[in-house]
Design a protein around this motif. Sequence first.
Motif, PDB file in Angstrom:
ATOM      1  N   MET A   1       0.851  -1.192   0.000  1.00  0.00           N
ATOM      2  CA  MET A   1       0.000   0.000   0.000  1.00  0.00           C
ATOM      3  C   MET A   1       0.887   1.241   0.000  1.00  0.00           C
ATOM      4  SD  MET A   1      -1.410   0.356   3.939  1.00  0.00           S
ATOM      5  CE  MET A   1      -2.049  -1.311   4.089  1.00  0.00           C
ATOM      6  N   GLY A   2       0.319   2.372  -0.270  1.00  0.00           N
ATOM      7  CA  GLY A   2       1.084   3.606  -0.264  1.00  0.00           C
ATOM      8  C   GLY A   2       1.634   3.908   1.114  1.00  0.00           C
ATOM      9  N   HIS A   3       2.918   4.202   1.179  1.00  0.00           N
ATOM     10  CA  HIS A   3       3.532   4.395   2.486  1.00  0.00           C
ATOM     11  C   HIS A   3       3.187   5.760   3.092  1.00  0.00           C
ATOM     12  CE1 HIS A   3       6.517   6.155  -0.262  1.00  0.00           C
ATOM     13  NE2 HIS A   3       6.964   6.869   0.758  1.00  0.00           N
ATOM     14  N   ARG A   4       2.504   6.608   2.349  1.00  0.00           N
ATOM     15  CA  ARG A   4       2.023   7.877   2.904  1.00  0.00           C
ATOM     16  C   ARG A   4       0.513   7.854   3.146  1.00  0.00           C
ATOM     17  NH1 ARG A   4       6.668   9.164   4.803  1.00  0.00           N
ATOM     18  NH2 ARG A   4       8.249   9.818   3.288  1.00  0.00           N
ATOM     19  N   SER A   5      -0.080   6.685   3.068  1.00  0.00           N
ATOM     20  CA  SER A   5      -1.532   6.574   3.233  1.00  0.00           C
ATOM     21  C   SER A   5      -1.912   6.489   4.706  1.00  0.00           C
ATOM     22  CB  SER A   5      -2.044   5.329   2.508  1.00  0.00           C
ATOM     23  OG  SER A   5      -1.545   4.153   3.116  1.00  0.00           O
ATOM     24  N   GLY A   6      -3.183   6.816   4.979  1.00  0.00           N
ATOM     25  CA  GLY A   6      -3.694   6.698   6.332  1.00  0.00           C
ATOM     26  C   GLY A   6      -3.674   5.264   6.827  1.00  0.00           C
ATOM     27  N   ALA A   7      -3.923   4.317   5.921  1.00  0.00           N
ATOM     28  CA  ALA A   7      -3.931   2.903   6.299  1.00  0.00           C
ATOM     29  C   ALA A   7      -2.547   2.457   6.761  1.00  0.00           C
ATOM     30  CB  ALA A   7      -4.409   2.050   5.125  1.00  0.00           C
ATOM     31  N   PHE A   8      -1.508   2.945   6.072  1.00  0.00           N
ATOM     32  CA  PHE A   8      -0.162   2.530   6.461  1.00  0.00           C
ATOM     33  C   PHE A   8       0.274   3.237   7.740  1.00  0.00           C
ATOM     34  CE2 PHE A   8       4.508   1.984   5.998  1.00  0.00           C
ATOM     35  CZ  PHE A   8       4.502   0.593   5.963  1.00  0.00           C
ATOM     36  N   SER A   9      -0.232   4.420   7.992  1.00  0.00           N
ATOM     37  CA  SER A   9       0.055   5.091   9.265  1.00  0.00           C
ATOM     38  C   SER A   9      -0.411   4.239  10.441  1.00  0.00           C
ATOM     39  CB  SER A   9      -0.629   6.459   9.310  1.00  0.00           C
ATOM     40  OG  SER A   9       0.004   7.373   8.440  1.00  0.00           O
ATOM     41  N   LYS A  10      -1.540   3.552  10.263  1.00  0.00           N
ATOM     42  CA  LYS A  10      -2.037   2.679  11.322  1.00  0.00           C
ATOM     43  C   LYS A  10      -1.091   1.498  11.544  1.00  0.00           C
ATOM     44  CE  LYS A  10      -6.910   3.867  10.592  1.00  0.00           C
ATOM     45  NZ  LYS A  10      -8.256   3.376  10.192  1.00  0.00           N
ATOM     46  N   VAL A  11      -0.511   1.000  10.444  1.00  0.00           N
ATOM     47  CA  VAL A  11       0.471  -0.087  10.560  1.00  0.00           C
ATOM     48  C   VAL A  11       1.687   0.396  11.357  1.00  0.00           C
ATOM     49  CG1 VAL A  11       2.045  -1.605   9.297  1.00  0.00           C
ATOM     50  CG2 VAL A  11      -0.270  -1.211   8.433  1.00  0.00           C
ATOM     51  N   ILE A  12       2.197   1.579  11.028  1.00  0.00           N
ATOM     52  CA  ILE A  12       3.359   2.120  11.732  1.00  0.00           C
ATOM     53  C   ILE A  12       3.051   2.317  13.209  1.00  0.00           C
ATOM     54  CG2 ILE A  12       4.864   4.145  11.943  1.00  0.00           C
ATOM     55  CD1 ILE A  12       4.789   4.406   8.912  1.00  0.00           C
ATOM     56  N   ALA A  13       1.860   2.813  13.518  1.00  0.00           N
ATOM     57  CA  ALA A  13       1.477   3.017  14.912  1.00  0.00           C
ATOM     58  C   ALA A  13       1.480   1.695  15.679  1.00  0.00           C
ATOM     59  CB  ALA A  13       0.098   3.663  14.986  1.00  0.00           C
ATOM     60  N   GLU A  14       0.957   0.638  15.059  1.00  0.00           N
ATOM     61  CA  GLU A  14       0.947  -0.673  15.709  1.00  0.00           C
ATOM     62  C   GLU A  14       2.366  -1.197  15.901  1.00  0.00           C
ATOM     63  OE1 GLU A  14      -0.458  -5.280  14.870  1.00  0.00           O
ATOM     64  OE2 GLU A  14      -1.574  -3.655  13.888  1.00  0.00           O
ATOM     65  N   LEU A  15       3.207  -1.019  14.881  1.00  0.00           N
ATOM     66  CA  LEU A  15       4.592  -1.484  14.977  1.00  0.00           C
ATOM     67  C   LEU A  15       5.338  -0.744  16.081  1.00  0.00           C
ATOM     68  CD1 LEU A  15       5.635  -1.794  11.211  1.00  0.00           C
ATOM     69  CD2 LEU A  15       4.875  -3.598  12.755  1.00  0.00           C
ATOM     70  N   THR A  16       5.156   0.550  16.159  1.00  0.00           N
ATOM     71  CA  THR A  16       5.845   1.337  17.181  1.00  0.00           C
ATOM     72  C   THR A  16       5.458   0.875  18.576  1.00  0.00           C
ATOM     73  OG1 THR A  16       5.954   3.267  15.712  1.00  0.00           O
ATOM     74  CG2 THR A  16       6.220   3.672  18.071  1.00  0.00           C
ATOM     75  N   SER A  17       4.173   0.626  18.787  1.00  0.00           N
ATOM     76  CA  SER A  17       3.713   0.130  20.083  1.00  0.00           C
ATOM     77  C   SER A  17       4.312  -1.238  20.385  1.00  0.00           C
ATOM     78  CB  SER A  17       2.181   0.051  20.075  1.00  0.00           C
ATOM     79  OG  SER A  17       1.696  -0.543  21.267  1.00  0.00           O
ATOM     80  N   GLY A  18       4.305  -2.128  19.392  1.00  0.00           N
ATOM     81  CA  GLY A  18       4.856  -3.467  19.590  1.00  0.00           C
ATOM     82  C   GLY A  18       6.348  -3.453  19.852  1.00  0.00           C
ATOM     83  N   LEU A  19       7.070  -2.578  19.179  1.00  0.00           N
ATOM     84  CA  LEU A  19       8.517  -2.497  19.377  1.00  0.00           C
ATOM     85  C   LEU A  19       8.853  -1.983  20.778  1.00  0.00           C
ATOM     86  CD1 LEU A  19       9.586  -1.124  15.881  1.00  0.00           C
ATOM     87  CD2 LEU A  19      10.140  -3.378  16.826  1.00  0.00           C
ATOM     88  N   LYS A  20       8.090  -1.042  21.265  1.00  0.00           N
ATOM     89  CA  LYS A  20       8.314  -0.552  22.631  1.00  0.00           C
ATOM     90  C   LYS A  20       8.057  -1.663  23.643  1.00  0.00           C
ATOM     91  CE  LYS A  20       7.501   4.385  21.895  1.00  0.00           C
ATOM     92  NZ  LYS A  20       6.766   5.595  22.342  1.00  0.00           N
ATOM     93  N   TRP A  21       7.037  -2.469  23.375  1.00  0.00           N
ATOM     94  CA  TRP A  21       6.752  -3.626  24.247  1.00  0.00           C
ATOM     95  C   TRP A  21       7.936  -4.594  24.251  1.00  0.00           C
ATOM     96  CZ3 TRP A  21       6.357  -8.673  22.290  1.00  0.00           C
ATOM     97  CH2 TRP A  21       5.966  -9.653  23.229  1.00  0.00           C
TER      98      TRP A  21
END
Length: 383
Positions: free
Chosen positions: A28-48
């Motif tokens: 998907m487009g890496h500047r899309s709203g859908a991909f922003s949600k993926v990044i948000a989930e990854l950031t949370s998981g990485l902090k965990w």
Amino acid sequence: MDNKQMLMIPGPTPVPEKVLLAMAKHPMGHRSGAFSKVIAELTSGLKWLHQTQNDVLMLTVSGTGAMEAGIINFLSPGDRVLVGNNGKFGERWAKLSKAFGLAVEEITAEWGKALNPADFQAKLEADTEKTIKAVILTHSETSTGVLNDLETINRAVKAHGEALMIVDAVTSLGATSVPIDDWGLDVVASGSQKGYMIPPGLGFVAVSAKAWKAYETAKLPRFYLDLKKYKKATDEDSSPFTPPVNLMYGLQASLQMMQAEGLDNIFTRHQRHTEATRAAMKALGLPLFAPDNAASPAITAVAPVTVEAEKIRSTMNKQFDIALAGGQDHLKGKIFRIGHLGFVCDRDILSCVGALESTLIKLGHSGVTPGAGVAAAARILSQ
């Protein structure tokens, strides 16, 4: 018949089917709203996974790239740094630091031995002028199967007060506990093809508030690896440059798997596999290269005497399609390394040990009792 290859090396590590299927999705487009949600989930998981509330940043690099980013963002030419060197990767960080004009003082130990925390403590306590700007350390030395005592060395760094603790956690993150916030680690770098259970291509750098303060006065040049750009973008659930979208789909799936298993269970599994592998080698009469009290949870290095290490690796690969790692530099041909990192289960350990038994018998290794290695491993795994 073409058999499936079994990776029993310290990286790349086996990739779960869930991760492979996730990576097969259309990007998907890496500047899309859908991909922003993926990044948000990854950031949370990485902090965990990193056990931190600090920033954990994703870079399109290898583990070495993550370490380079961890050095150039927080230090300046001529800065005095202590670098632990007891293997190939400690040696690499010393070379990397010298390449950027840092004043490197190496604290060494023989390959196969752990670094002595007292050596760091003595240097740090003697530095009354606070000229040491960082201590750079490989936690799990992949080349030898040694786990350095990061916790104790870090206590000496914290007592010093000025120096940053910069850690190569490439084969320890996701295999053993690295509690960044509890220990107060400043910069922790790792790579995707290890405990993360995804292919190579992503690097991760965790950064403390103290490290960000050092960033403000650091003078080494940086552009693509400028971590402030990654922080700004990550805070907005974005990325400063084009990210590897499909690799991040894979990371999303692997982090979900890891969270379902739980941190304690992940660390317990790796410790169990380490103990089972080492027990099997002893039962087979194969000398271990690293001592029990400094055994890496990611890799077991073995130094055979009656059979050539490279013949063992070749036979395991040709007959059983099991890949083992060899020795590096002066250890080439003298040791082989069994990886038990990431997506590895009890069955994999038993299969590898059984194949190794057969290989040793074929190559004429003296003193092999058929089944002894498997039995030793099974006793650990059944506990």
